[in-house]
Design a protein around this motif. Structure first.
Motif, short mmCIF file in Angstrom:
data_model
loop_
_atom_site.label_atom_id
_atom_site.label_comp_id
_atom_site.label_asym_id
_atom_site.label_seq_id
_atom_site.Cartn_x
_atom_site.Cartn_y
_atom_site.Cartn_z
N SER A 31 0.82 -1.21 0.00
CA SER A 31 0.00 0.00 0.00
C SER A 31 0.85 1.26 0.00
O SER A 31 0.58 2.21 -0.75
CB SER A 31 -0.93 0.00 1.22
N VAL A 32 1.88 1.29 0.84
CA VAL A 32 2.74 2.47 0.91
C VAL A 32 3.50 2.66 -0.40
O VAL A 32 3.64 3.77 -0.90
CB VAL A 32 3.72 2.37 2.10
N GLY A 33 3.97 1.54 -0.99
CA GLY A 33 4.64 1.64 -2.28
C GLY A 33 3.72 2.15 -3.37
O GLY A 33 4.11 2.99 -4.18
N SER A 34 2.48 1.65 -3.37
CA SER A 34 1.50 2.12 -4.35
C SER A 34 1.19 3.60 -4.15
O SER A 34 1.05 4.36 -5.11
CB SER A 34 0.22 1.30 -4.24
N ALA A 35 1.10 4.00 -2.88
CA ALA A 35 0.82 5.41 -2.58
C ALA A 35 1.94 6.30 -3.10
O ALA A 35 1.69 7.35 -3.70
CB ALA A 35 0.65 5.60 -1.08
N PHE A 204 7.37 17.77 -4.08
CA PHE A 204 8.36 16.79 -4.54
C PHE A 204 9.32 16.42 -3.41
O PHE A 204 9.66 15.25 -3.22
CB PHE A 204 9.13 17.34 -5.74
N LEU A 205 9.74 17.40 -2.65
CA LEU A 205 10.65 17.13 -1.53
C LEU A 205 9.98 16.29 -0.45
O LEU A 205 10.63 15.48 0.21
CB LEU A 205 11.13 18.45 -0.93
N ALA A 206 8.67 16.44 -0.30
CA ALA A 206 7.94 15.72 0.76
C ALA A 206 7.88 14.22 0.52
O ALA A 206 7.61 13.45 1.45
CB ALA A 206 6.53 16.29 0.89
N SER A 207 8.15 13.78 -0.71
CA SER A 207 8.06 12.35 -0.99
C SER A 207 9.10 11.54 -0.22
O SER A 207 8.97 10.32 -0.07
CB SER A 207 8.22 12.08 -2.49
N ILE A 208 10.12 12.21 0.29
CA ILE A 208 11.15 11.49 1.06
C ILE A 208 10.56 10.86 2.32
O ILE A 208 11.06 9.84 2.81
CB ILE A 208 12.32 12.43 1.41
N LEU A 209 9.48 11.41 2.82
CA LEU A 209 8.83 10.83 4.00
C LEU A 209 8.21 9.48 3.68
O LEU A 209 8.34 8.51 4.45
CB LEU A 209 7.76 11.79 4.54
N LEU A 210 7.56 9.39 2.52
CA LEU A 210 6.98 8.11 2.11
C LEU A 210 8.06 7.07 1.83
O LEU A 210 7.88 5.89 2.11
CB LEU A 210 6.12 8.31 0.86
N ALA A 214 8.22 3.39 3.63
CA ALA A 214 8.12 2.20 2.79
C ALA A 214 9.32 1.28 2.97
O ALA A 214 9.17 0.06 3.08
CB ALA A 214 8.00 2.62 1.32
N ILE A 215 10.52 1.85 3.00
CA ILE A 215 11.72 1.02 3.16
C ILE A 215 11.73 0.35 4.53
O ILE A 215 12.08 -0.84 4.66
CB ILE A 215 12.98 1.87 2.93
N PHE A 216 11.34 1.06 5.57
CA PHE A 216 11.30 0.49 6.92
C PHE A 216 10.37 -0.72 6.97
O PHE A 216 10.71 -1.77 7.52
CB PHE A 216 10.84 1.55 7.92
N ILE A 217 9.19 -0.59 6.37
CA ILE A 217 8.23 -1.69 6.39
C ILE A 217 8.75 -2.87 5.58
O ILE A 217 8.67 -4.03 6.01
CB ILE A 217 6.87 -1.23 5.84
N ARG A 218 9.33 -2.61 4.43
CA ARG A 218 9.76 -3.69 3.55
C ARG A 218 10.97 -4.44 4.09
O ARG A 218 11.16 -5.62 3.80
CB ARG A 218 10.04 -3.14 2.15
N LEU A 219 11.78 -3.77 4.88
CA LEU A 219 12.91 -4.47 5.50
C LEU A 219 12.44 -5.53 6.48
O LEU A 219 13.13 -6.52 6.72
CB LEU A 219 13.82 -3.46 6.21
N ARG A 220 11.25 -5.36 7.05
CA ARG A 220 10.72 -6.30 8.03
C ARG A 220 9.84 -7.37 7.40
O ARG A 220 9.35 -8.27 8.08
CB ARG A 220 9.91 -5.52 9.08
#
Length: 474
Positions: A31-35, A204-210, A214-220
């Protein structure tokens, strides 16, 4: 994980704590990746329609600058198939998880860097060149991101509710679209000079939050059950790309046909329609983004409902209904948008995008992974999604801009274009075999299934109450 918990076609259930935890992580990760992907997509599309021409192509004038902005939009789509081929191959050889971490990082960092680019007035020709480079990198990452999320979720989902669970991450598409649309709606309320000076950079700069989330969730996240079974049986393809083209070319053509109306319609209504009502009909700039945001809110409800209906009535039947809705609405919708009435434009654009496109998307979430065998599923879905994204979605704004120029800003060819794409998908739903509840451990494609194979699949979805009473067994 036990064998019963890891086999896609077995009655896995959320009563298994380990499976339930990984199902939740898979849903959230997808979901986060799709977002993020569709935040990027909608953000760049709206920026191309509204401001990029003036910022990066100031010497070209309004019309040529708009076309140049849409050209950079199309460049990202042209890069996506190459990303799909590269990362899709790696996804079938190395696993879904690692590739999904790489794609989200590449896509997100590229979007963030667009926010720090100098404009055409500052560095001249280097501004559009750098914009194109970042758009290409963004496209490479996006080329396998959605395919990976689609495959991952389908391989985790309980078999008889695969349509519903596979559709849930695609709600992230609507969330990303809503965020981007709301951002541009708010920008439309701010003084234009402030937006062009610096404020356009903030989204555009705000996308760094997503990206970080996303990376934190996918690492787990644990690797998908179907890929684990491939590893255990030592059946991983040495060259999944060659295998897909050699043995699945008919499946690929059907998948591309299914995507024509959904992806093409999405691009047309999110970018071309917004540009049309702003530049040609001359309504206020906030109206288009607001309509798309409302349409995305509608999609939040439509997508999972369509996914659930595809579990009960079949993927192709629900998909067919979505293509018919879009086809029937095409001419009335564009005519009503041409009137210039805010009371017509906003609801018509919202409903046309929110209903027709998303009924197809809800059925598509499980259908595409079910079409392909396990050894080349990632690359098969990636090719299907990304080649169709170029043919249907990426060039749609350019074709639309050309039609407007050729037919004196008439809306009729634009409506005809939507009808053509919808008709192609309608035909694809007729010739594509039903895939509901197919065994995702099979190496063969759905097109090779016999009538006996189809009739032996699990029965249609259980009700939500029965699902819970059975301890979550699908």
């Amino acid at each position: 994980m036990s064998t019963g918990a890891s086999t896609p076609s077995s009655p896995r259930g959320s009563a298994d704590p380990e499976y339930a935890a990984n199902l939740r992580r898979a849903t959230l990760a997808s979901s986060v990746g799709s977002a993020l992907e569709y935040y990027d997509f909608a953000l760049y599309g709206l920026a191309s329609a509204l401001i990029f021409g003036e910022l990066f192509f100031p010497a070209l004038g309004t019309n040529a600058g708009l076309a140049a902005g849409f050209a950079t939009f199309a460049v990202g789509f042209l890069a996506r198939p190459f990303g799909g081929l590269l990362f899709g191959t790696l996804g079938d050889k190395l696993g879904r998880k690692g590739v999904l971490i790489a794609t989200i990082g590449l896509m997100g960092v590229s979007t963030t860097l667009i926010g720090v680019l100098p404009t055409g007035d500052q560095i001249g020709i280097w501004a559009p060149i750098l914009l194109v480079v970042l758009r290409v990198l963004q496209g490479l990452g996006a080329g396998a991101e959605q395919a990976g999320a689609t495959v991952l979720m389908a391989e985790y989902a309980p078999v008889r509710r695969r349509g519903y669970f596979s559709a849930l991450p695609f709600v992230g598409i609507m969330i990303g679209t809503i965020i981007a649309s709301v951002v541009f709606f708010l920008l439309g309320l701010v003084d234009t000079q402030i937006v062009h000076d610096w404020l356009w950079r903030v989204p555009f700069l705000a996308s760094i939050l997503l990206i970080a989330v996303a990376i934190f969730i996918r690492l787990r996240l644990r690797e998908s059950p179907a890929f684990i079974n491939l590893e255990k049986s030592e059946q991983i393809a040495h060259n999944p790309l060659r295998e897909a083209f050699a043995h699945s070319w008919r499946t690929l053509l059907r998948g591309i046909g299914l995507r024509m109306a959904e992806n093409g319609g999405s691009a047309i209504y999110q970018t071309l329609a917004v540009s049309y009502i702003t530049q040609v009909v001359a309504v206020d700039e906030w109206q288009g983004p607001l309509a798309i945001a409302i349409g995305a809110i509608i999609g939040i409800f439509v997508i999972p409902v369509a996914g659930a209906l595809s579990d009960r009535f079949g993927r192709m039947r629900v998909y067919r209904i979505g293509s018919v809705i879009q086809l029937v609405l095409a001419f009335p919708a564009w005519w009503l948008m041409s009137t210039g009435s805010v009371w017509l434009i906003i609801p018509v654009l919202a409903i046309t995008y929110g209903l027709g496109v998303n009924v197809m998307l809800g059925a598509q979430c499980a259908a595409l992974p079910e079409l392909f065998g396990n050894r080349h599923r990632y690359i098969g879905v990636a090719i299907t999604r990304e080649f169709s994204a170029v043919i249907a979605g990426g060039i749609a704004p350019l074709i639309g801009a050309g039609l407007l120029a050729a037919f004196s800003d008439s809306w009729v060819p634009l409506a005809g274009y939507v009808v053509l794409l919808s008709a192609l998908t309608l035909w694809a739903t007729i010739v594509t075999p039903e895939t509901r509840a197919r065994d995702l451990d099979l190496a063969s494609d759905a097109i090779d299934d016999s009538n006996e194979d189809v009739s032996s699949r699990p029965l249609p979805t259980v009700s939500r109450r029965e699902f819970k009473r059975n301890g979550g067994r699908g």
